[in-house]
Design a protein around this motif. Structure first.
Motif, PDB file in Angstrom:
ATOM      1  N   PHE A  83       0.840  -1.201   0.000  1.00 57.48           N
ATOM      2  CA  PHE A  83       0.000   0.000   0.000  1.00 57.48           C
ATOM      3  C   PHE A  83       0.878   1.255   0.000  1.00 57.48           C
ATOM      4  O   PHE A  83       0.876   2.019   0.969  1.00 57.48           O
ATOM      5  CB  PHE A  83      -0.920   0.000   1.237  1.00 57.48           C
ATOM      6  CG  PHE A  83      -1.748  -1.237   1.371  1.00 57.48           C
ATOM      7  CD1 PHE A  83      -2.949  -1.381   0.692  1.00 57.48           C
ATOM      8  CD2 PHE A  83      -1.327  -2.293   2.183  1.00 57.48           C
ATOM      9  CE1 PHE A  83      -3.705  -2.531   0.807  1.00 57.48           C
ATOM     10  CE2 PHE A  83      -2.080  -3.438   2.314  1.00 57.48           C
ATOM     11  CZ  PHE A  83      -3.273  -3.563   1.613  1.00 57.48           C
ATOM     12  N   PRO A  84       1.630   1.479  -1.084  1.00 58.12           N
ATOM     13  CA  PRO A  84       2.589   2.588  -1.094  1.00 58.12           C
ATOM     14  C   PRO A  84       1.950   3.977  -0.976  1.00 58.12           C
ATOM     15  O   PRO A  84       2.613   4.920  -0.560  1.00 58.12           O
ATOM     16  CB  PRO A  84       3.318   2.425  -2.423  1.00 58.12           C
ATOM     17  CG  PRO A  84       2.406   1.609  -3.272  1.00 58.12           C
ATOM     18  CD  PRO A  84       1.625   0.741  -2.342  1.00 58.12           C
ATOM     19  N   LYS A  85       0.675   4.105  -1.294  1.00 54.35           N
ATOM     20  CA  LYS A  85       0.024   5.418  -1.253  1.00 54.35           C
ATOM     21  C   LYS A  85      -0.620   5.732   0.100  1.00 54.35           C
ATOM     22  O   LYS A  85      -1.104   6.839   0.309  1.00 54.35           O
ATOM     23  CB  LYS A  85      -1.025   5.515  -2.357  1.00 54.35           C
ATOM     24  CG  LYS A  85      -0.402   5.493  -3.734  1.00 54.35           C
ATOM     25  CD  LYS A  85      -1.415   5.648  -4.817  1.00 54.35           C
ATOM     26  CE  LYS A  85      -0.690   5.636  -6.157  1.00 54.35           C
ATOM     27  NZ  LYS A  85      -1.592   5.552  -7.272  1.00 54.35           N
ATOM     28  N   ILE A  86      -0.637   4.748   1.000  1.00 59.22           N
ATOM     29  CA  ILE A  86      -1.248   4.962   2.314  1.00 59.22           C
ATOM     30  C   ILE A  86      -0.132   5.076   3.351  1.00 59.22           C
ATOM     31  O   ILE A  86       0.610   4.117   3.569  1.00 59.22           O
ATOM     32  CB  ILE A  86      -2.218   3.825   2.685  1.00 59.22           C
ATOM     33  CG1 ILE A  86      -3.320   3.683   1.621  1.00 59.22           C
ATOM     34  CG2 ILE A  86      -2.833   4.073   4.066  1.00 59.22           C
ATOM     35  CD1 ILE A  86      -4.249   2.493   1.827  1.00 59.22           C
ATOM     36  N   PRO A  87      -0.005   6.248   3.990  1.00 62.08           N
ATOM     37  CA  PRO A  87       1.061   6.401   4.985  1.00 62.08           C
ATOM     38  C   PRO A  87       0.820   5.529   6.217  1.00 62.08           C
ATOM     39  O   PRO A  87      -0.315   5.158   6.521  1.00 62.08           O
ATOM     40  CB  PRO A  87       1.017   7.888   5.351  1.00 62.08           C
ATOM     41  CG  PRO A  87      -0.284   8.395   4.861  1.00 62.08           C
ATOM     42  CD  PRO A  87      -0.782   7.454   3.802  1.00 62.08           C
ATOM     43  N   VAL A  88       1.918   5.223   6.911  1.00 61.48           N
ATOM     44  CA  VAL A  88       1.869   4.407   8.120  1.00 61.48           C
ATOM     45  C   VAL A  88       2.450   5.228   9.267  1.00 61.48           C
ATOM     46  O   VAL A  88       3.529   5.802   9.132  1.00 61.48           O
ATOM     47  CB  VAL A  88       2.693   3.107   7.955  1.00 61.48           C
ATOM     48  CG1 VAL A  88       2.709   2.305   9.250  1.00 61.48           C
ATOM     49  CG2 VAL A  88       2.158   2.277   6.805  1.00 61.48           C
ATOM     50  N   LYS A  89       1.716   5.301  10.367  1.00 66.24           N
ATOM     51  CA  LYS A  89       2.217   5.950  11.582  1.00 66.24           C
ATOM     52  C   LYS A  89       2.226   4.928  12.691  1.00 66.24           C
ATOM     53  O   LYS A  89       1.387   4.035  12.735  1.00 66.24           O
ATOM     54  CB  LYS A  89       1.327   7.132  11.995  1.00 66.24           C
ATOM     55  CG  LYS A  89       1.544   8.372  11.195  1.00 66.24           C
ATOM     56  CD  LYS A  89       0.840   9.541  11.829  1.00 66.24           C
ATOM     57  CE  LYS A  89       1.064  10.786  10.986  1.00 66.24           C
ATOM     58  NZ  LYS A  89       0.389  11.940  11.549  1.00 66.24           N
ATOM     59  N   ARG A  90       3.161   5.090  13.599  1.00 70.73           N
ATOM     60  CA  ARG A  90       3.251   4.212  14.764  1.00 70.73           C
ATOM     61  C   ARG A  90       2.675   4.933  15.974  1.00 70.73           C
ATOM     62  O   ARG A  90       2.842   6.140  16.124  1.00 70.73           O
ATOM     63  CB  ARG A  90       4.713   3.842  15.046  1.00 70.73           C
ATOM     64  CG  ARG A  90       5.451   3.166  13.896  1.00 70.73           C
ATOM     65  CD  ARG A  90       4.914   1.815  13.502  1.00 70.73           C
ATOM     66  NE  ARG A  90       4.854   0.836  14.565  1.00 70.73           N
ATOM     67  CZ  ARG A  90       5.858   0.061  14.967  1.00 70.73           C
ATOM     68  NH1 ARG A  90       7.031   0.159  14.400  1.00 70.73           N
ATOM     69  NH2 ARG A  90       5.686  -0.820  15.941  1.00 70.73           N
ATOM     70  N   VAL A  91       2.012   4.170  16.847  1.00 68.16           N
ATOM     71  CA  VAL A  91       1.417   4.720  18.062  1.00 68.16           C
ATOM     72  C   VAL A  91       1.816   3.838  19.235  1.00 68.16           C
ATOM     73  O   VAL A  91       1.701   2.609  19.156  1.00 68.16           O
ATOM     74  CB  VAL A  91      -0.130   4.781  17.946  1.00 68.16           C
ATOM     75  CG1 VAL A  91      -0.757   5.270  19.231  1.00 68.16           C
ATOM     76  CG2 VAL A  91      -0.545   5.665  16.789  1.00 68.16           C
ATOM     77  N   ASP A  92       2.280   4.454  20.302  1.00 68.70           N
ATOM     78  CA  ASP A  92       2.667   3.741  21.514  1.00 68.70           C
ATOM     79  C   ASP A  92       1.473   2.927  22.005  1.00 68.70           C
ATOM     80  O   ASP A  92       0.382   3.461  22.184  1.00 68.70           O
ATOM     81  CB  ASP A  92       3.094   4.752  22.577  1.00 68.70           C
ATOM     82  CG  ASP A  92       3.679   4.110  23.821  1.00 68.70           C
ATOM     83  OD1 ASP A  92       3.485   2.898  24.032  1.00 68.70           O
ATOM     84  OD2 ASP A  92       4.319   4.838  24.589  1.00 68.70           O
TER      85      ASP A  92
END
Length: 136
Positions: A83-92
């Motif tokens: 899914f190169p067009k969907i950003p990924v964020k990390r959450v604690d």
């Protein structure tokens, strides 16, 4: 505006939560076997617009990475490739499993129902998503 999809990645099962289109309400979506996760996400993103993936980031109390992070890193690579067009964020995600279990107690679920680990994973994903929405 697309949905935000939160992922509580696990070795066997993965909990998934999602927002409404306006990104106001976080709701548990489901729990899927981890080996079927990418396939599930492909199907879901084909039907629904997803603007962001949130992936839980397990940490120790001293803020170092948890031992399960080793399993998550290869998944993140697959996710970004598929899914190169969907950003990924990390959450604690510290304490989300404990908070999920307490939520089940507070909502009056019986002891037998509280042993449902899939439900704990789904609630954990919802808590990850809620914490992100509150921080926005």
């Amino acid at each position: 505006m697309g949905r935000i999809l939160a992922i509580d990645y696990g070795m066997k099962r993965t909990g998934i939560a999602v927002t409404d289109e306006l990104q106001i309400i976080a709701s548990g979506l489901t729990t899927v076997p981890t080996k079927e996760l990418i396939s599930f996400l492909k199907d879901y993103t084909a039907k629904e617009a997803v603007e962001l993936f949130l992936v839980g980031e397990p940490k120790q109390m001293d803020n170092t990475a948890s031992e399960s992070e080793v399993l998550i890193v290869p998944f993140l690579a697959k996710l970004e490739k598929q899914f190169p067009k969907i950003p990924v964020k990390r959450v604690d995600e510290r304490f989300t499993s404990k908070m999920a279990f307490q939520t089940m107690i507070d909502s009056g679920l019986r002891k037998k129902q509280r042993k449902n680990k899939a439900l704990i994973d789904e609630i954990s994903a919802t808590l990850i998503l809620q914490s992100y929405l509150y921080s926005k």
